[in-house]
Design an enzyme around this catalytic site. Sequence first.
Site, PDB file in Angstrom:
ATOM      1  N   ASN A  44     -47.530 -14.333  12.530  1.00  0.00           N
ATOM      2  CA  ASN A  44     -48.852 -14.806  12.461  1.00  0.00           C
ATOM      3  C   ASN A  44     -50.371 -14.368  12.475  1.00  0.00           C
ATOM      4  O   ASN A  44     -50.331 -13.706  12.872  1.00  0.00           O
ATOM      5  CB  ASN A  44     -48.385 -16.356  13.677  1.00  0.00           C
ATOM      6  CG  ASN A  44     -48.048 -15.673  15.185  1.00  0.00           C
ATOM      7  OD1 ASN A  44     -48.305 -14.782  15.486  1.00  0.00           O
ATOM      8  ND2 ASN A  44     -49.384 -16.398  16.199  1.00  0.00           N
ATOM      9  N   GLU A  57     -43.056 -16.807   9.818  1.00  0.00           N
ATOM     10  CA  GLU A  57     -42.083 -16.185   9.163  1.00  0.00           C
ATOM     11  C   GLU A  57     -42.393 -15.973   7.430  1.00  0.00           C
ATOM     12  O   GLU A  57     -42.508 -16.354   6.770  1.00  0.00           O
ATOM     13  CB  GLU A  57     -41.288 -17.529   8.773  1.00  0.00           C
ATOM     14  CG  GLU A  57     -40.875 -18.116  10.453  1.00  0.00           C
ATOM     15  CD  GLU A  57     -41.264 -18.109  11.397  1.00  0.00           C
ATOM     16  OE1 GLU A  57     -42.964 -18.214  11.142  1.00  0.00           O
ATOM     17  OE2 GLU A  57     -41.103 -19.300  12.060  1.00  0.00           O
ATOM     18  N   CYS A  89     -41.003 -23.588  12.498  1.00  0.00           N
ATOM     19  CA  CYS A  89     -41.877 -24.967  11.990  1.00  0.00           C
ATOM     20  C   CYS A  89     -41.156 -26.170  11.096  1.00  0.00           C
ATOM     21  O   CYS A  89     -40.760 -24.715  10.151  1.00  0.00           O
ATOM     22  CB  CYS A  89     -43.446 -24.446  12.000  1.00  0.00           C
ATOM     23  SG  CYS A  89     -44.262 -24.628  10.656  1.00  0.00           S
ATOM     24  N   CYS A  92     -42.500 -23.993   7.647  1.00  0.00           N
ATOM     25  CA  CYS A  92     -42.063 -22.633   7.016  1.00  0.00           C
ATOM     26  C   CYS A  92     -39.857 -22.905   7.124  1.00  0.00           C
ATOM     27  O   CYS A  92     -39.422 -21.961   5.951  1.00  0.00           O
ATOM     28  CB  CYS A  92     -41.228 -21.556   8.796  1.00  0.00           C
ATOM     29  SG  CYS A  92     -43.304 -21.117   8.612  1.00  0.00           S
TER      30      CYS A  92
HETATM   31  N1  THU Z   1     -46.249 -20.126  14.578  1.00  0.00           N
HETATM   32  C1  THU Z   1     -45.876 -19.781  13.854  1.00  0.00           C
HETATM   33  O1  THU Z   1     -45.814 -18.584  13.284  1.00  0.00           O
HETATM   34  N2  THU Z   1     -44.363 -20.061  13.345  1.00  0.00           N
HETATM   35  C2  THU Z   1     -44.344 -20.630  13.803  1.00  0.00           C
HETATM   36  O2  THU Z   1     -42.951 -21.605  13.000  1.00  0.00           O
HETATM   37  C3  THU Z   1     -44.616 -21.390  14.764  1.00  0.00           C
HETATM   38  C4  THU Z   1     -45.735 -21.418  14.701  1.00  0.00           C
HETATM   39  C5  THU Z   1     -47.212 -19.419  14.819  1.00  0.00           C
HETATM   40  C6  THU Z   1     -48.827 -20.410  14.382  1.00  0.00           C
HETATM   41  C7  THU Z   1     -49.424 -20.346  15.792  1.00  0.00           C
HETATM   42  O3  THU Z   1     -50.295 -19.109  14.966  1.00  0.00           O
HETATM   43  C8  THU Z   1     -48.913 -20.127  16.729  1.00  0.00           C
HETATM   44  O4  THU Z   1     -47.512 -19.466  16.345  1.00  0.00           O
HETATM   45  C9  THU Z   1     -49.132 -21.305  17.890  1.00  0.00           C
HETATM   46  O5  THU Z   1     -48.655 -22.909  17.155  1.00  0.00           O
END
Ligand code: THU
Length: 140
Positions: A44, A57, A89, A92
């Site tokens: 992320n 993702e 999420c 994604c």
């Molecule tokens: N995040 C992801 O990288 N993938 C997900 O499927 C859900 C959330 C990250 C986004 C943000 O940087 C952190 O998790 C908190 O939401």
Amino acid sequence: MDEYRDLLVNKALEARENAYCPYSGYSVGAAVMGENGTVYTGCNVENASYGMTVCAERVALFKMVSEGCRKFTAIAVATADDGTDGVPCLACRQVMSELRAAGEVPVYDCDPSGRVFRHTLDELAPLPFTLSDGGEDADE
Ligand code: THU
């Protein structure tokens, strides 16, 4: 079917180390197996303008497409060691639905403790948005 599980889990955990998350403090890593047999990873990447954040993702999947592979067969997502099942999420999941290979696509949610939850993309995204033309490339 689960032949890439351990490989993808390890790569996702490794990618998680690169997470750029100064605002949430929540590190995520992802690793996808391209239909071409190559593994693509992502983490992320947050931003001071919070909505600009991109999930791990999508970073991994967009890297895959930008490097010439358009379908993936499995994905691992590494999140916090807090006992929860760090499912991807919904944004994604929509992107995964666009770029999925045919057949069962396993989604492994893992964390540094070694815990791995297994789902399938069909379970996580049973009814994705699609366009009636099937999304065929205009130049093909
Ligand atoms: N995040 C992801 O990288 N993938 C997900 O499927 C859900 C959330 C990250 C986004 C943000 O940087 C952190 O998790 C908190 O939401």
